[in-house]
Write an enzyme that holds these catalytic residues in place. Structure first.
Site, PDB file in Angstrom:
ATOM      1  N   TYR A 141      84.018 -93.364  50.666  1.00 36.10           N
ATOM      2  CA  TYR A 141      83.819 -91.984  51.096  1.00 36.10           C
ATOM      3  C   TYR A 141      82.572 -91.932  51.970  1.00 36.10           C
ATOM      4  CZ  TYR A 141      82.889 -86.952  50.842  1.00 36.10           C
ATOM      5  OH  TYR A 141      82.649 -85.637  51.149  1.00 36.10           O
ATOM      6  N   ASP A 235      77.064 -97.945  55.164  1.00 34.42           N
ATOM      7  CA  ASP A 235      76.780 -96.617  54.631  1.00 34.42           C
ATOM      8  C   ASP A 235      76.036 -96.770  53.306  1.00 34.42           C
ATOM      9  OD1 ASP A 235      76.694 -94.101  53.594  1.00 34.42           O
ATOM     10  OD2 ASP A 235      78.849 -93.728  53.683  1.00 34.42           O
ATOM     11  N   LYS A 263      70.155 -89.307  49.829  1.00 30.20           N
ATOM     12  CA  LYS A 263      69.760 -89.270  48.428  1.00 30.20           C
ATOM     13  C   LYS A 263      68.269 -89.477  48.213  1.00 30.20           C
ATOM     14  CE  LYS A 263      74.251 -89.103  47.555  1.00 30.20           C
ATOM     15  NZ  LYS A 263      74.928 -87.883  47.128  1.00 30.20           N
TER      16      LYS A 263
END
Length: 427
Positions: A141, A235, A263
């Site tokens: 994702y 990613d 994050k």
């Protein structure tokens, strides 16, 4: 007000009652907790119940809730203004802190979400290569931009089909799907004649559950990108500064052309970034022809939080060893508890990240993950929540350890797991 009442009210004004779908507990049943506050390793719902939190805002809170250093940095920055829409010194400070960690990241640009970071990285990669084709992997994702919301077609070399309403087929026609940890599926796409400008992959997949890419697979992927002139994008929105001080790099040694972050580099605020080789990043406006912008990108409050978080990481040399040790104690405890009552489980750990699947076979890709027992996962999740342990409400998510956690916390969670598995097994 109870959680149930609050969630019912939220559904009157917010689609599904939530602002991100997985929060709705759709795959585990029941209704979500409505959180009042957090402290260290714990969160408290509006009914006053306390939970050991293994979600940690889905990763960014490596130092737990309400860390004093990060809070102080945010408060002090906010007193000077929330946003200016103009450069500040802290943007350069945080950029240098990230670039100094990675020799393959020469320049970096901040954005406000992981979706923005991956979308922008792909755009600049395509602008650099002048090729439209993109390879992504099933189960990885990379945010909710249109070109990435696809599922597998009839084969690895076929074009993807949109897996979300509102995504035009024309938007995804240049996105090709490959199989995670299967280099032959990638070779087929490159050899098909597709003009591939970029390959994007989570080196530690965190959205099909925790599934690491094999070292040999990533090395071969790097070679294919070099051979065919494609930009390799890792990613690390989830794994960057989470799996280790250097993200996923120590686990495979493969250097990407571009890397996305999120994050942790925001210390809990909405910060993400993409960076890499200067010759690629220089294609960005205002230096180059690839346009990307964001009014709140690099805002001073978020930059201050990120600087505080990375400063704490730099000053704590034993941080990741401690977090990994706790993660292994937790997953080993889950494994022993499950096996003691005859329940199949697979576990894995990467630094402060952990995952588990209810299946008898190792999970190496999305197809393997889909074969796990999601009904068992839902039962386990409910039983753990009842005992004060807050785990991700989906089989296809990752768990996180935070610095305030200690062995007593892990022992509490393992004991809860023993009780949960016994309850599930004995009905």
């Amino acid at each position: 007000m109870t959680n149930k009442e609050a969630f019912k009210q939220a559904k009157e004004f917010i689609p599904g009652g939530v602002n991100s779908p997985v929060r709705a507990f759709g795959s585990v049943g029941g209704e979500p907790l409505i959180i009042d506050h957090g402290e260290g390793a714990y969160i408290y719902d509006i009914e006053g119940r306390k939970y050991l939190d293994f979600i940690q805002s889905w990763g960014p809170l490596i130092f737990g809730h309400c860390d004093k250093d990060i809070e102080d940095a945010v408060i002090n920055s906010a007193k000077n203004g929330l946003s200016f829409g103009a450069p500040t010194l802290n943007e350069t400070v945080l950029a240098k802190m990230v670039c100094d960690k990675f020799e393959n990241i020469e320049k970096i640009r901040f954005v406000s979400s992981g979706t923005e970071a991956t979308m922008s990285a792909i755009r600049v990669a395509r602008g650099y290569t002048n090729k439209d084709g993109l390879i992504k992997f099933e189960g990885c994702y990379h945010g909710h931009s249109d070109a990435l919301l696809i599922k597998a077609g009839s084969g690895a070399t076929t074009y993807g089909n949109a897996s979300s309403g509102g995504v035009p087929q024309d938007t995804v026609k240049n996105t090709h799907l490959a199989i995670y940890n299967d280099i032959s599926s990638v070779e087929k796409i490159f050899n098909s004649g597709a003009q591939i400008g970029a390959v994007i992959i989570e080196p530690i997949a965190g959205n099909m559950g925790l599934v690491p890419a094999q070292k040999e697979f990533l090395a071969a992927l790097r070679e294919l990108c070099d051979k065919f002139g494609a930009v390799l994008i890792l990613d690390e929105v989830m794994s960057g500064f989470r799996a280790s001080e250097f993200g996923s790099l120590p686990f495979h040694g493969v250097k990407a052309d571009l890397v996305t972050f999120g994050k942790v580099i925001g210390g809990g605020l909405n910060v993400a970034a993409f960076g890499g080789k200067a010759q690629i990043m220089n294609c960005l406006s205002p230096d180059g022809a690839v346009y990307q912008a964001g009014t709140l990108s690099g805002n001073p409050v978020a930059m201050s939080a990120g600087i505080a978080a990375l400063s704490k990481i730099n000053s704590n040399k034993n941080l990741y060893a401690k977090l990994e040790n706790l993660a292994r104690k937790l997953t080993d405890g889950f494994k022993d508890a499950a096996k003691s009552v005859g329940i199949d489980i697979q576990t894995d750990v990467r630094g402060s990240m952990f995952g588990y699947f209810f299946t008898s076979k190792p999970v190496r890709n999305y197809e393997d993950a889909l074969k796990s027992d999601t009904k068992m996962f839902a039962k386990f999740h409910a039983a753990m929540l009842k005992r004060g342990v807050y785990l991700a409400p989906s089989q296809f998510e990752t768990g996180f350890i935070c610095e305030p956690m200690n062995e007593s916390d892990i022992e509490f969670a393992v004991n809860a797991a023993k009780e949960a598995f016994n309850e599930i097994k004995n009905g």
